[in-house]
Design a protein around this motif. Structure first.
Motif, PDB file in Angstrom:
ATOM      1  N   GLU A 386      44.972   5.818 101.778  1.00 19.86           N
ATOM      2  CA  GLU A 386      43.695   6.147 102.415  1.00 19.86           C
ATOM      3  C   GLU A 386      42.526   5.589 101.611  1.00 19.86           C
ATOM      4  N   GLU A 393      38.219  -0.602 108.603  1.00 18.91           N
ATOM      5  CA  GLU A 393      37.973  -0.700 110.047  1.00 18.91           C
ATOM      6  C   GLU A 393      36.545  -1.178 110.321  1.00 18.91           C
ATOM      7  N   GLN A 461      45.926   4.758 112.242  1.00 18.21           N
ATOM      8  CA  GLN A 461      44.912   3.918 111.593  1.00 18.21           C
ATOM      9  C   GLN A 461      45.495   2.538 111.268  1.00 18.21           C
ATOM     10  N   ASN A 464      45.647   0.520 114.283  1.00 21.95           N
ATOM     11  CA  ASN A 464      44.287   0.077 114.623  1.00 21.95           C
ATOM     12  C   ASN A 464      43.853  -1.066 113.722  1.00 21.95           C
TER      13      ASN A 464
END
Length: 866
Positions: A386, A393, A461, A464
């Motif tokens: 993380e 993004e 995520q 994505n």
């Protein structure tokens, strides 16, 4: 001499048929030497005869007249003998009278009574009666019976006889030796009023005569003998009954105690098993360790007393069965579900559940340990990932290429290629995160929802980022042709920096990676891997120097040509400072990893010491227990002196075993330390704590059971009168056919053993014997069962018929007995016992409340609820 013989002699004195008849002519001629003696003899004999004749509804008034024709003499003999004489002659002629007298004298002779020289001093009846009087009066002060004349003058001997049998009739302590008249009259009056003995003597005649008449006193004293003979017979019968009832009461008490102890033990097992069957795992390691501690308390504190109770229960059962067998009673059959075998099965079930519970606890603790480790590892990797994805993004979504110059566009393209390489490198970490989450789910981690949510967020995520990456690449490729070549040095730096940076990221992650090991070998494997990693550091340092050298060339060119650098490499976000910082971080983590691994080495070495410490004791204790078991087995089957000597030897073994308990406790302590250190295997010994516990419990049970068997053999020997030689003979025979030397014979060996001892066995008889010695169909005959059988074959016991006969005496030959008779003849406790258990006697001739002692006696020795 029988009672009939004695009484017949008293009835006839020295008569012959001619002498009896001659009394009709000259009675006084034979007795005129002493008129006082004659008067005393006539009075005594007349009273004695009437004491018997009144039972037939008649009496005599004048001895010279009433015995002349022989009729009442024959009647007297029938009364005192209880037999019928030949029919008398009814005529009144002299020969009729002589015939009747001869019939009486023939009957007397048929009883073995001599009619010549049968004075009291010559008869064995006199000696027997004198001995009886001496025995009965021995405890009394001022009484010394040596004859049937002077010893009775003060009246104390007569009073003592009465008091000995009926202490309620005379207060002996108030009698005085200087009051012979009072003492004699007291005896005469009490005897006539309460004992149905007529007054045959005068106190004054006895006291005032230097030597009282022997025959007169002997005749009177014999009445006491016969009056009390029935009482003594009843006393003997009552004593037999009391003895039998006492045995039954003691046996019933033992049965009740067995039932109570069995119920309590089974109830404890019933309550304990659900607790051990409860396999609901706790959510935390602390809670599960508390469960393990509770289980250890159960094994150390709660179970040992129950082991002793179980052993004591078996001992009580064996002792009770021995006592029942010795008293000729049926074997005890506990309530349904409370047999020794039922308790053994319940105990076996408990131990099976107990073993499964301990295995489950240890498995759960390992699982929780693994879960906690995986959860921490998951969180660590998630945090690293993380942290890496933070802002990615937004960066991929930027439209910076729309207003960029050609060179900037080319730079962005190269930068994106570097990012793609970086993204691909992180793919493995995402898969690791997902794999850890999957394993946590499979291991039923308590916070699986949070884990799954976090993992799903990372995966979403990641998907994505892939989409945005592809989208950005597509955008950059559309304008890629607008770009010109970029500075190769920057590009080269970026190409070298990125993989080197990834290597350092991986190295830092590995250096910080958590681990769990259970042995020296496992930690050594980690140390080897770490050493291999450290061996790569010099080569990595060269790569770092090469990368930093490229950056130095860029600076040198810029200085040479006066180019002002922005300080930012257009092809990478990594700066030289980033490389330096991460390298310093790697070098810092290496010694920390060294320290962590060494600490684990120390812990594993400590665990190994605990393993060796436990094994060293277990490898001594285990064989010691086995040796003691074998020694006890040998003591119990080998002939080695008397039973008392065997008992002494076994008691010594028992004390040695008890003294050894501290070694077991110490081993339990080491076992606890091992479990607290999460040590669950030990290659240095084949003995687990469970093995030792089971062996120790079996040893305690075996020594206690063996001691009990010897106690029962002693009990059997003493109760049945079996000699030590007989027991040794039994043991020698048993040992000879105990071919496996395990204290048991199989049926074929048992048959051979019986044949060797003289038994002629057919199949039916042998099958009957086998049901006695192997009632549970185990297929073997133990030494105790063999001893029980042999003692039954060689010893006598009381029987139901004997008890019935005793009750019949107390009931005065009736086939029933009354409550009043029971309370009169038996102690209160024994009387109440009979009254509460005897059934009503069903017959028209019995009074209300009559009791059936026959069925009661049978029930004492048969199947019943008594």
């Amino acid at each position: 001499m029988t009672a009939i013989e004695t009484q017949v002699q008293y009835a006839t004195y020295t008569m012959t048929s001619e002498q009896v008849y001659s009394q009709e002519d000259d009675w006084d001629r034979d007795l005129l030497l002493d008129p006082a003696w004659e008067k005393q003899q006539r009075k005594t004999f007349t009273a004695w005869c009437n004491s018997h004749l009144r039972k037939a509804g008649t009496q005599i008034e004048n001895i010279e007249e009433d015995f002349r024709n022989g009729l009442k003499l024959m009647l007297l003999l029938e009364v005192i003998s209880g037999e019928r004489l030949p029919r008398p002659d009814k005529g009144k002629m002299r020969f009729h009278k002589i015939a009747n007298v001869n019939k009486a004298l023939d009957f007397i002779c048929s009883k073995g009574v001599k009619l010549v020289s049968i004075g009291a001093e010559e008869t064995s009846a006199k000696e027997g009666l004198l001995l009886w009087c001496q025995r009965k009066t021995a405890p009394y002060r001022n009484v010394n019976v040596q004859n049937f004349h002077i010893s009775w003058k003060d009246g104390l001997a007569l009073c003592a006889l009465i008091h000995r049998h009926r202490p309620d009739l005379i207060d002996y302590s108030k009698l005085r030796k200087d009051d012979p008249i009072g003492n004699l009259n007291t005896a005469f009056e009490v005897a006539e009023k309460y004992l149905d003995i007529p007054k045959m003597l005068d106190a004054e005649d006895i006291v005032n005569t230097p030597k009282p008449d022997e025959k007169a006193i002997m005749t009177y004293v014999s009445c006491f003998y016969h009056a009390f003979a029935g009482a003594e017979q009843a006393e003997t019968a009552a004593n037999r009954i009391c003895k039998v009832l006492a045995v039954n009461q003691e046996n019933e008490k033992l049965m009740q105690e067995y039932e109570k102890l069995a119920s309590e033990l089974l109830e404890w097992i019933r309550r304990t098993i659900p607790w051990l069957e409860n396999r609901v795992a706790e959510q935390s390691m602390r809670a599960m360790q508390q469960k393990l501690e509770d289980f250890r308390d159960y094994r150390r504190v709660h179970k040992p007393p129950k082991v002793q109770e179980k052993c004591q229960l078996e001992i009580n059962f064996n002792t009770l069965q021995t006592k029942l067998r010795l008293s000729n009673r049926p074997a005890f059959m506990p309530s349904e579900g409370k047999m020794v075998s039922d308790i053994a099965n319940a105990w076996k079930g408990l131990e099976q559940v107990e073993k499964g519970y301990e295995e489950w606890l240890l498995t759960e603790i390992r699982r929780l340990e693994r879960l906690d480790h995986l959860a921490e590892k998951f969180k660590q990797k998630c945090s690293l990932h993380e942290s890496w994805t933070a802002g990615k993004e937004e960066l991929l979504s930027m439209k910076d290429y729309e207003s960029a110059s050609l060179m900037e566009i080319r730079a962005l393209m190269r930068k994106h290629e570097a990012f793609e390489s970086d993204l691909a490198a992180h793919q493995d970490r995402v898969e690791q995160i997902a794999a850890i989450a999957q394993e946590l789910n499979e291991l039923d981690y308590h916070d699986a929802v949070t884990i799954n949510s976090r993992c799903q967020g990372i995966c979403d995520q990641w998907d994505n980022l892939g989409t945005l990456t592809q989208k950005r690449r597509d955008s950059l490729e559309r304008v890629e042709k607008l770009w010109e070549t970029i500075d190769q040095l920057y590009l080269e730096f970026a190409k070298r920096a990125a993989p080197f940076n990834n290597w350092m990221d991986g190295a830092m992650e590995d250096l910080q990676d958590m681990f769990i090991v259970h042995s020296i070998e496992e930690i050594q494997s980690l140390i080897t891997a770490h050493d291999q990693f450290k061996a790569t550091l010099p080569e990595a340092d060269k790569e770092r120097m090469t990368t930093m050298g490229i950056q130095g060339e860029i600076v040198k060119i810029a200085q040479t040509y006066g180019i002002k650098l922005s300080g930012i490499n257009p092809y990478t976000v990594l700066s030289p400072q980033d490389i330096t910082n991460k390298w310093d971080a790697v070098k810092h983590l290496v010694p920390l990893r060294d320290q962590m691994l060494q600490e684990e080495v120390a812990r594993q070495q400590s665990n190994e010491r605990l393993r060796r410490q436990f094994a060293a004791q277990a490898n001594i204790i285990g064989p010691w227990i086995q040796t003691k078991m074998e020694e006890i087995s040998h003591v119990s089957v080998d002939i080695a002196g008397s039973l008392e000597e065997q008992m002494s030897s076994l008691k010594q073994y028992e004390q040695n075993i008890i003294n050894y308990k501290s070694n077991i406790d110490k081993l339990e302590g080491d076992h606890q330390l091992s479990q607290e250190s999460l040590i669950f295997d030990n290659k240095h010994t084949n003995y687990t704590m469970e093995h030792v516990r089971v062996g120790w419990e079996q040893l305690l049970t075996t020594i206690a059971r063996t001691i009990n068997e010897v106690e029962n053999q002693i009990l059997t020997r003493d109760a049945k009168g079996i000699s030590q030689e007989q027991l040794n003979e039994f043991r020698a025979s048993f040992n000879h056919f105990d071919r496996k030397r395990n204290g048991m014979m199989d049926p074929d060996d048992f048959r051979a053993c019986l044949i060797s001892m003289g038994y002629d066995l057919g199949e039916v008889e042998f099958a009957r014997i086998m049901t006695l010695v192997d009632s549970n169909n185990t297929g073997v005959v133990t030494f105790q069962a063999f001893i029980d059988f042999m003692t039954r074959e060689t010893a006598e016991t009381d029987t139901a018929d004997q008890v019935m006969a005793s009750f019949k005496i107390l009931a005065s030959d009736k086939t029933y007995i009354t409550v009043e008779e029971l309370r009169r003849e038996l102690p209160p406790e024994q009387a109440d016992y009979c009254i509460s258990r005897m059934t009503k006697y069903v017959s028209g001739d019995a009074p209300p409340g009559a009791l059936d002692y026959i069925s009661f006696s049978s029930a004492l020795y048969g199947e019943s609820d008594l």
